[in-house]
Design a protein around this motif. Structure first.
Motif, PDB file in Angstrom:
ATOM      1  N   HIS A  88       7.871  80.968  19.074  1.00  0.00           N
ATOM      2  CA  HIS A  88       8.920  81.102  18.614  1.00  0.00           C
ATOM      3  C   HIS A  88      10.078  81.049  19.472  1.00  0.00           C
ATOM      4  O   HIS A  88      11.193  81.036  19.023  1.00  0.00           O
ATOM      5  CB  HIS A  88       8.881  82.713  17.875  1.00  0.00           C
ATOM      6  N   THR A  89       9.838  80.767  20.719  1.00  0.00           N
ATOM      7  CA  THR A  89      11.020  80.835  21.725  1.00  0.00           C
ATOM      8  C   THR A  89      10.704  79.690  22.834  1.00  0.00           C
ATOM      9  O   THR A  89       9.379  79.524  22.900  1.00  0.00           O
ATOM     10  CB  THR A  89      11.342  81.940  22.375  1.00  0.00           C
ATOM     11  N   VAL A  90      11.521  79.195  23.286  1.00  0.00           N
ATOM     12  CA  VAL A  90      11.180  78.215  24.468  1.00  0.00           C
ATOM     13  C   VAL A  90      10.593  79.062  25.763  1.00  0.00           C
ATOM     14  O   VAL A  90       9.741  78.821  26.540  1.00  0.00           O
ATOM     15  CB  VAL A  90      12.429  77.455  25.119  1.00  0.00           C
ATOM     16  N   LYS A 123      20.854  75.095  18.409  1.00  0.00           N
ATOM     17  CA  LYS A 123      21.933  75.946  18.813  1.00  0.00           C
ATOM     18  C   LYS A 123      21.224  77.362  19.056  1.00  0.00           C
ATOM     19  O   LYS A 123      20.426  77.808  18.136  1.00  0.00           O
ATOM     20  CB  LYS A 123      23.198  75.944  17.949  1.00  0.00           C
ATOM     21  N   PRO A 124      21.908  78.266  20.018  1.00  0.00           N
ATOM     22  CA  PRO A 124      21.286  79.600  19.805  1.00  0.00           C
ATOM     23  C   PRO A 124      21.551  80.164  18.760  1.00  0.00           C
ATOM     24  O   PRO A 124      22.465  80.137  17.849  1.00  0.00           O
ATOM     25  CB  PRO A 124      22.244  80.050  21.049  1.00  0.00           C
ATOM     26  N   ALA A 125      20.672  81.148  18.181  1.00  0.00           N
ATOM     27  CA  ALA A 125      20.481  81.788  16.967  1.00  0.00           C
ATOM     28  C   ALA A 125      19.804  83.302  17.236  1.00  0.00           C
ATOM     29  O   ALA A 125      19.247  83.309  17.974  1.00  0.00           O
ATOM     30  CB  ALA A 125      19.740  81.022  16.035  1.00  0.00           C
ATOM     31  N   ASP A 126      20.242  84.129  16.380  1.00  0.00           N
ATOM     32  CA  ASP A 126      19.738  85.612  16.260  1.00  0.00           C
ATOM     33  C   ASP A 126      18.094  85.354  16.199  1.00  0.00           C
ATOM     34  O   ASP A 126      17.351  86.441  16.483  1.00  0.00           O
ATOM     35  CB  ASP A 126      20.283  86.038  15.316  1.00  0.00           C
ATOM     36  N   LEU A 127      17.521  84.514  15.170  1.00  0.00           N
ATOM     37  CA  LEU A 127      16.157  84.398  15.048  1.00  0.00           C
ATOM     38  C   LEU A 127      15.901  83.046  15.346  1.00  0.00           C
ATOM     39  O   LEU A 127      16.324  81.997  14.589  1.00  0.00           O
ATOM     40  CB  LEU A 127      16.074  84.894  13.530  1.00  0.00           C
ATOM     41  N   THR A 128      14.746  82.622  16.082  1.00  0.00           N
ATOM     42  CA  THR A 128      14.170  81.606  16.258  1.00  0.00           C
ATOM     43  C   THR A 128      12.730  81.521  15.703  1.00  0.00           C
ATOM     44  O   THR A 128      12.102  82.694  16.203  1.00  0.00           O
ATOM     45  CB  THR A 128      14.219  80.779  17.695  1.00  0.00           C
TER      46      THR A 128
END
Length: 187
Positions: A88-90, A123-128
């Protein structure tokens, strides 16, 4: 594409810690479409152009969010080269890739992350969400419903009904083999 040093580190490593879950509609607006990742080679990885090209070719077909770690003393084409994908995240993918590489390396130098696998247009987001969780949200999410995710493993659970939140967290924890699942989406 090369990413200089740690310019993106803060925005790439933020874990999906949420005070309140998003609605399905709000979450869907932040999700990416398509499959396969864009490979961002990290500067300072010490890879030859041929190795970087090979990793890019292989990484492009992998699910996002991911990371590739290598054992610097051993080169690329060894068992210690590990790609951790569909997180869900890098940050979570980096942790998993390093851990897998360290378990297999024979060289003296610690494993290093040499590439990130991101959705096209990232792009950065509140939820990935991982590529699989994104697809499930787009295809199967219904209200009332909930989506719980494991920030460390990439596991997720999508459930329906009035008690969907508790059931999603419970199901996700069972799948993940961990107890870190959080409610990311709920209506």
């Amino acid at each position: 594409m090369k990413v200089p040093g740690c310019i993106l580190c803060l925005s790439l490593t933020a874990a999906p810690v949420m005070a309140d879950p998003m609605t399905g509609k709000a979450a869907a607006k932040q999700m990416y479409r398509g499959e396969g990742a864009v490979v961002q080679m990290l500067d300072g990885a010490g890879l030859s152009q041929a190795d970087a090209t090979a990793l890019t070719m292989v990484g492009t077909g992998q699910p996002w969010y991911g990371a590739i770690a290598i054992s610097p003393d051993e080169g690329l084409m060894v068992e210690a080269t590990v790609a951790a994908v569909n997180h869900h995240t890098v940050a979570a993918a980096e942790t998993a890739a390093r851990k897998g590489c360290e378990a297999k390396r024979k060289g003296k130098a610690a494993c290093v992350v040499v590439a990130h696998l991101l959705p096209k247009g990232w792009k950065p987001a509140d939820l990935t969400l991982s590529q699989d969780a994104t697809a499930a949200l787009r295809k199967d999410y219904k209200t009332p419903g909930a989506l719980a995710i494991s920030p460390t493993t990439g596991s997720f659970a999508l459930t329906k009904g009035e008690a969907a939140g508790d059931l999603a967290v419970q199901t996700c924890n069972e799948k993940a083999g961990a107890k870190d699942c959080i409610l990311a989406v709920q209506d």
